[in-house]
Write a protein that holds these residues in place. Sequence first.
Motif, PDB file in Angstrom:
ATOM      1  N   THR A   1       0.841  -1.197   0.000  1.00  0.00           N
ATOM      2  CA  THR A   1       0.000   0.000   0.000  1.00  0.00           C
ATOM      3  C   THR A   1       0.874   1.244   0.000  1.00  0.00           C
ATOM      4  OG1 THR A   1      -0.112  -0.065   2.416  1.00  0.00           O
ATOM      5  CG2 THR A   1      -1.902  -1.105   1.207  1.00  0.00           C
ATOM      6  N   PRO A   2       0.427   2.352  -0.611  1.00  0.00           N
ATOM      7  CA  PRO A   2       1.206   3.598  -0.596  1.00  0.00           C
ATOM      8  C   PRO A   2       1.414   4.092   0.835  1.00  0.00           C
ATOM      9  CG  PRO A   2      -0.550   3.706  -2.222  1.00  0.00           C
ATOM     10  CD  PRO A   2      -0.820   2.493  -1.381  1.00  0.00           C
ATOM     11  N   SER A   3       2.425   4.915   0.996  1.00  0.00           N
ATOM     12  CA  SER A   3       2.680   5.493   2.318  1.00  0.00           C
ATOM     13  C   SER A   3       2.834   6.993   2.183  1.00  0.00           C
ATOM     14  CB  SER A   3       3.948   4.895   2.931  1.00  0.00           C
ATOM     15  OG  SER A   3       5.092   5.297   2.200  1.00  0.00           O
ATOM     16  N   LYS A   4       2.737   7.695   3.293  1.00  0.00           N
ATOM     17  CA  LYS A   4       2.934   9.137   3.324  1.00  0.00           C
ATOM     18  C   LYS A   4       4.104   9.464   4.250  1.00  0.00           C
ATOM     19  CE  LYS A   4      -1.598  11.038   2.165  1.00  0.00           C
ATOM     20  NZ  LYS A   4      -2.672  11.968   2.607  1.00  0.00           N
ATOM     21  N   SER A   5       5.107  10.096   3.681  1.00  0.00           N
ATOM     22  CA  SER A   5       6.275  10.525   4.460  1.00  0.00           C
ATOM     23  C   SER A   5       7.060  11.518   3.617  1.00  0.00           C
ATOM     24  CB  SER A   5       7.156   9.319   4.824  1.00  0.00           C
ATOM     25  OG  SER A   5       7.643   8.681   3.656  1.00  0.00           O
ATOM     26  N   ALA A   6       8.106  12.064   4.186  1.00  0.00           N
ATOM     27  CA  ALA A   6       8.932  13.026   3.447  1.00  0.00           C
ATOM     28  C   ALA A   6       9.612  12.324   2.274  1.00  0.00           C
ATOM     29  CB  ALA A   6       9.972  13.644   4.369  1.00  0.00           C
ATOM     30  N   LEU A   7       9.591  12.978   1.121  1.00  0.00           N
ATOM     31  CA  LEU A   7      10.229  12.430  -0.069  1.00  0.00           C
ATOM     32  C   LEU A   7      11.210  13.464  -0.610  1.00  0.00           C
ATOM     33  CD1 LEU A   7      10.470  10.211  -2.223  1.00  0.00           C
ATOM     34  CD2 LEU A   7       8.638  11.359  -3.480  1.00  0.00           C
ATOM     35  N   GLU A   8      12.432  13.043  -0.773  1.00  0.00           N
ATOM     36  CA  GLU A   8      13.480  13.958  -1.229  1.00  0.00           C
ATOM     37  C   GLU A   8      14.080  13.446  -2.527  1.00  0.00           C
ATOM     38  OE1 GLU A   8      17.339  16.337   0.611  1.00  0.00           O
ATOM     39  OE2 GLU A   8      16.595  14.523   1.598  1.00  0.00           O
ATOM     40  N   SER A   9      14.129  14.340  -3.514  1.00  0.00           N
ATOM     41  CA  SER A   9      14.755  14.002  -4.790  1.00  0.00           C
ATOM     42  C   SER A   9      16.206  14.481  -4.759  1.00  0.00           C
ATOM     43  CB  SER A   9      14.015  14.681  -5.943  1.00  0.00           C
ATOM     44  OG  SER A   9      14.666  14.442  -7.169  1.00  0.00           O
ATOM     45  N   LYS A  10      17.115  13.624  -5.176  1.00  0.00           N
ATOM     46  CA  LYS A  10      18.531  13.948  -5.090  1.00  0.00           C
ATOM     47  C   LYS A  10      19.233  13.639  -6.416  1.00  0.00           C
ATOM     48  CE  LYS A  10      18.760  12.773  -0.157  1.00  0.00           C
ATOM     49  NZ  LYS A  10      19.437  11.925   0.853  1.00  0.00           N
ATOM     50  N   ILE A  11      20.344  14.321  -6.610  1.00  0.00           N
ATOM     51  CA  ILE A  11      21.246  14.007  -7.719  1.00  0.00           C
ATOM     52  C   ILE A  11      22.517  13.442  -7.108  1.00  0.00           C
ATOM     53  CG2 ILE A  11      22.649  14.922  -9.605  1.00  0.00           C
ATOM     54  CD1 ILE A  11      20.551  17.054 -10.035  1.00  0.00           C
ATOM     55  N   LEU A  12      22.809  12.217  -7.450  1.00  0.00           N
ATOM     56  CA  LEU A  12      24.001  11.560  -6.922  1.00  0.00           C
ATOM     57  C   LEU A  12      25.093  11.605  -7.983  1.00  0.00           C
ATOM     58  CD1 LEU A  12      22.361   8.422  -5.275  1.00  0.00           C
ATOM     59  CD2 LEU A  12      22.829  10.642  -4.241  1.00  0.00           C
ATOM     60  N   THR A  13      26.226  12.155  -7.631  1.00  0.00           N
ATOM     61  CA  THR A  13      27.334  12.264  -8.580  1.00  0.00           C
ATOM     62  C   THR A  13      28.647  12.292  -7.813  1.00  0.00           C
ATOM     63  OG1 THR A  13      28.200  13.549 -10.440  1.00  0.00           O
ATOM     64  CG2 THR A  13      27.265  14.784  -8.616  1.00  0.00           C
ATOM     65  N   SER A  14      29.706  12.528  -8.505  1.00  0.00           N
ATOM     66  CA  SER A  14      31.023  12.641  -7.880  1.00  0.00           C
ATOM     67  C   SER A  14      31.686  13.926  -8.356  1.00  0.00           C
ATOM     68  CB  SER A  14      31.905  11.430  -8.225  1.00  0.00           C
ATOM     69  OG  SER A  14      32.113  11.353  -9.624  1.00  0.00           O
TER      70      SER A  14
ATOM     71  N   ILE B   1      28.993  13.203  -4.089  1.00  0.00           N
ATOM     72  CA  ILE B   1      28.130  14.370  -3.881  1.00  0.00           C
ATOM     73  C   ILE B   1      26.673  13.935  -3.936  1.00  0.00           C
ATOM     74  CG2 ILE B   1      27.533  16.672  -4.691  1.00  0.00           C
ATOM     75  CD1 ILE B   1      30.234  16.715  -6.138  1.00  0.00           C
ATOM     76  N   ASN B   2      25.923  14.409  -2.978  1.00  0.00           N
ATOM     77  CA  ASN B   2      24.498  14.119  -2.904  1.00  0.00           C
ATOM     78  C   ASN B   2      23.769  15.459  -2.847  1.00  0.00           C
ATOM     79  OD1 ASN B   2      21.897  13.272  -2.226  1.00  0.00           O
ATOM     80  ND2 ASN B   2      22.656  11.574  -0.999  1.00  0.00           N
ATOM     81  N   ILE B   3      23.241  15.897  -3.996  1.00  0.00           N
ATOM     82  CA  ILE B   3      22.596  17.215  -4.080  1.00  0.00           C
ATOM     83  C   ILE B   3      21.093  17.062  -3.867  1.00  0.00           C
ATOM     84  CG2 ILE B   3      22.205  19.258  -5.491  1.00  0.00           C
ATOM     85  CD1 ILE B   3      24.698  18.516  -7.075  1.00  0.00           C
ATOM     86  N   SER B   4      20.570  17.787  -2.897  1.00  0.00           N
ATOM     87  CA  SER B   4      19.134  17.755  -2.629  1.00  0.00           C
ATOM     88  C   SER B   4      18.429  18.690  -3.595  1.00  0.00           C
ATOM     89  CB  SER B   4      18.861  18.198  -1.181  1.00  0.00           C
ATOM     90  OG  SER B   4      17.474  18.210  -0.929  1.00  0.00           O
ATOM     91  N   VAL B   5      17.642  18.093  -4.507  1.00  0.00           N
ATOM     92  CA  VAL B   5      16.976  18.879  -5.546  1.00  0.00           C
ATOM     93  C   VAL B   5      15.628  19.410  -5.074  1.00  0.00           C
ATOM     94  CG1 VAL B   5      15.992  18.785  -7.868  1.00  0.00           C
ATOM     95  CG2 VAL B   5      18.159  17.631  -7.385  1.00  0.00           C
ATOM     96  N   GLU B   6      14.825  18.535  -4.459  1.00  0.00           N
ATOM     97  CA  GLU B   6      13.492  18.946  -4.005  1.00  0.00           C
ATOM     98  C   GLU B   6      13.037  18.021  -2.881  1.00  0.00           C
ATOM     99  OE1 GLU B   6       9.042  19.814  -5.881  1.00  0.00           O
ATOM    100  OE2 GLU B   6      10.686  19.114  -7.155  1.00  0.00           O
ATOM    101  N   LYS B   7      12.301  18.573  -1.931  1.00  0.00           N
ATOM    102  CA  LYS B   7      11.818  17.781  -0.802  1.00  0.00           C
ATOM    103  C   LYS B   7      10.360  18.127  -0.527  1.00  0.00           C
ATOM    104  CE  LYS B   7      12.881  16.512   3.970  1.00  0.00           C
ATOM    105  NZ  LYS B   7      13.783  16.724   5.128  1.00  0.00           N
ATOM    106  N   ILE B   8       9.551  17.066  -0.388  1.00  0.00           N
ATOM    107  CA  ILE B   8       8.123  17.247  -0.095  1.00  0.00           C
ATOM    108  C   ILE B   8       7.804  16.512   1.207  1.00  0.00           C
ATOM    109  CG2 ILE B   8       5.766  16.854  -0.885  1.00  0.00           C
ATOM    110  CD1 ILE B   8       6.779  16.893  -3.724  1.00  0.00           C
ATOM    111  N   ASP B   9       7.254  17.221   2.153  1.00  0.00           N
ATOM    112  CA  ASP B   9       6.842  16.599   3.408  1.00  0.00           C
ATOM    113  C   ASP B   9       5.485  15.919   3.237  1.00  0.00           C
ATOM    114  OD1 ASP B   9       9.115  17.506   4.778  1.00  0.00           O
ATOM    115  OD2 ASP B   9       8.184  19.463   5.126  1.00  0.00           O
ATOM    116  N   ASN B  10       5.316  14.783   3.880  1.00  0.00           N
ATOM    117  CA  ASN B  10       4.053  14.054   3.874  1.00  0.00           C
ATOM    118  C   ASN B  10       3.572  13.770   2.445  1.00  0.00           C
ATOM    119  OD1 ASN B  10       2.026  12.755   5.361  1.00  0.00           O
ATOM    120  ND2 ASN B  10       0.632  14.503   5.132  1.00  0.00           N
ATOM    121  N   ALA B  11       4.484  13.275   1.626  1.00  0.00           N
ATOM    122  CA  ALA B  11       4.158  12.982   0.228  1.00  0.00           C
ATOM    123  C   ALA B  11       3.617  11.566   0.091  1.00  0.00           C
ATOM    124  CB  ALA B  11       5.404  13.145  -0.639  1.00  0.00           C
TER     125      ALA B  11
END
Length: 425
Positions: A39-52, A336-346
């Motif tokens: 089942t889907p869940s609701k929590s913080a979801l963060e989109s990241k760019i992983l690079t070096s 490097i872990n760049i935080s692109v966007e974060k949504i709370d309770n997504a």
Amino acid sequence: MKKRWWIIGSVVVLLGVGTIGVSMMGSQQAMGMPVQIATPSKSALESKILTSGTVIVEDKQKQYATVTGILREFAVKEGDKVKKGQIIAKIDTSDVDSRILDLEAQMSLSQANLAKAQAGMEPEELAQEQERLAQAQRDYDTAKKEYDRIHQLFVSGASTQQEADKAKSQLDSTLSSLEVAKQQLALKQKGPRKEEIASHQAQINKLQVERQQLEKERVQSIVIAPADGTVIAVAAENGQYVNKGTELLTLANLDNLLIQADINESDVNKLKLGQSAMIEGVTLGKEKLDAEVTRISPIATTTQSSSGQGEKTRVKVMLKPSGELSALKPGFHVDINISVEKIDNALQVPIEAIQQDENGSTYVWIASDGVAKKQPVDTGVENELFSHIKTGLEGEEQIILSPIDGLSEGTPILPMNGSAAPVGI
């Protein structure tokens, strides 16, 4: 005989067991296709760019020899820290001192000539010019008398044409000398010309400029650190003869390090100045450093891939790390872990559950009343594990994970675990 009947009995038993197994498998297939659901869940979801990336030092400057000579007292080594104003080396400019002395002598002579021209003619010099004129006049008078005498003799036939021509030539020569003497006396009596004085002054000015340049070189022969920093490269040796412009060393501010990364063109549109990032790597051990995106290159570069198949287009991005940077050194490689966007309770589902139609629309398979149902959804932010469901789900649905290609609308399904489990469990 008993032994043969025992073998026949065993075969009958095995055939019976096989029949029961086939019957059970057919029964399970008839109940539905085994699937894993959640089942889907609701929590913080963060989109990241992983690079070096690579640690670089941007605040650095090379120092060059400002004069020509032999490098002296140059003892700095890579890694040495220096302070602003600290003497790093001296350049032996002995030839500069001798050139300055030579110029000073020339200036003294030019100044004397200028003073003489400005003062005009001395009485003694005027007397000399007057005497030259008087002598020229006497020479002319003598030549005139001789010419008159020869001319009368020639007219009477007592002298030759050759003697007459010679007397005339002598008369013309003395007349020319007389005119020159008159002009010289007139010029001396008139005083120095403006052009002559200007010429002397121009020569003095030229020598003064050359002397000032040499004095500047003598001062610049001392190499001084322009700022606080660390020596990261040495390009010359003590005792080496260097020309003006020869590179001596590179000084850098290691407290102002940057991380340079090459970001894939597909991720660049997600980047913005000021986005936060996390830096980690072998050199940092278990520690992690915070960083911030400070610069995004306005152009992209395309290079051949390392495998030789195809090209890679990337954009250079600079990040500024913060905190204790002593473990970082220019040239180190970091993750490097760049935080692109974060949504709370997504509202989110595993990314492998997201499917796409030929027209580009997205959907998920859900289990509804024991059969598979295709449910259109609108997705948003995603990371390497989960995708945000903006519309299309309420949150209570049973999502089919990693659906197989043969799944279709209305296909009977059988949960592998017999019950739904929330995402992330």
